[in-house]
Design a protein around this motif. Structure first.
Motif: not given
Length: 294
Positions: A8-12, A18-20, A24-25, A292-294
């Motif tokens: 769902a994109g990257l948020r700061w 944080v990768l979304m 909601g993960r 979780g991919l990371f």
């Protein structure tokens, strides 16, 4: 692929990117963290919808689209955005800012007061200063005043921003030089809205927040994701939507907006660690000297 997620994109936040993920993960990111994923074999990138609603047609979109929306959803999303003046009666206060992304790259923009400096982190601003705060239309008029009188743009393409990151001046004072000069010219202009409360010049530097102080220069960027493609690299820096990943072939920039709309899963166990199995564009020798991919 046993499991798949949609980004769902990257948020700061004020602390870190944080990768979304849909549902909601969240995947908090930190320097040195391994970022690895594979695009599902046979998958098709689908429109992410608009304003929190799914695309009614599930339309496929181009792998190189940073918006990840079909024409209809892109039109709907922009029609209700502040950038398109679609909500002129917004009662919330707004700030006007000057942002600097590298040599020759200064822009003017606005953001809601309640968001603080998050908008500047999202845009990848290396340094910035507030110009003032007030009602939305007063902020808009101030933005237009600088565009018309000083020819300061309100948009700079991300490709230009990332191309100059390897050639940033070494000190905060040097990095603040251009916005200091534009600020000085701006406050001398007549025609500022009376309802906008001006702010004194105070530069805020994001080089440390972005991890750019010690990150190796990027060799190129990922052009698009493709079915079956994969990427694995260690996070060394991030700015705006971009992740700078150290791979076996060097540092490459991944615009996380390209991840949206794809089904992503873990890299296959037999895949080469640190490999880039996606189309890339290598920067030319003079690209970094441009305005979780990371």
């Amino acid at each position: 692929m046993a499991q798949a997620w949609k980004c769902a994109g990257l948020r700061w936040s004020a602390e870190s990117p944080v990768l979304m993920w849909d549902g909601g993960r969240r995947s908090p990111l930190a320097w040195g963290k391994q970022v690895s994923f594979q695009v599902a074999v046979g998958s098709v990138r689908s429109c992410v919808g608009a304003r929190g609603h799914a695309c009614p047609r599930g339309t496929g979109v181009s792998g190189r689209s940073t918006g990840a929306r079909c024409e209809e959803c892109a039109r709907l999303d922009r029609a209700h955005s502040v950038a398109a003046d679609g909500i002129a009666d917004d009662p919330r206060p707004y700030r006007v800012y000057l942002a600097w992304f590298g040599p020759g790259l200064v822009k003017v923009g606005i953001t809601r007061v309640e968001r603080g400096s998050v908008r500047l982190l999202e845009q990848g601003a290396v340094s910035f200063s507030w110009l003032g705060a007030g009602p939305l239309m007063a902020a808009r008029r101030t933005e237009e005043l600088l565009r018309a009188a000083l020819r300061v743009p309100d948009r700079i393409p991300y490709a230009e921003k990332r191309a100059v990151r390897a050639a940033l001046p070494g000190t905060e004072e040097e990095r603040a030089g251009e916005i200091r000069e534009v600020y000085g010219r701006a406050v001398e202009l007549g025609g500022w809205p009376e309802s906008l409360e001006r702010a004194p010049f105070q530069s805020v530097d994001h080089v440390r927040a972005f991890g750019l102080t010690a990150a190796p220069a990027a060799l190129g960027e990922v052009r698009e994701l493709v079915p079956g493609g994969s990427l694995s690299g260690r996070l060394v820096a991030a700015a705006g939507p971009d992740l700078h990943l150290a791979t076996a072939e060097g540092v490459f920039v991944l615009d996380t907006r390209l991840m949206r709309g794809w089904e992503l899963g873990p890299v296959a166990a037999d895949a080469d660690e640190g490999a880039v199995r996606l189309p890339v564009r290598r920067f030319k020798g003079d690209d970094h000297r441009q305005d979780g991919l990371f």
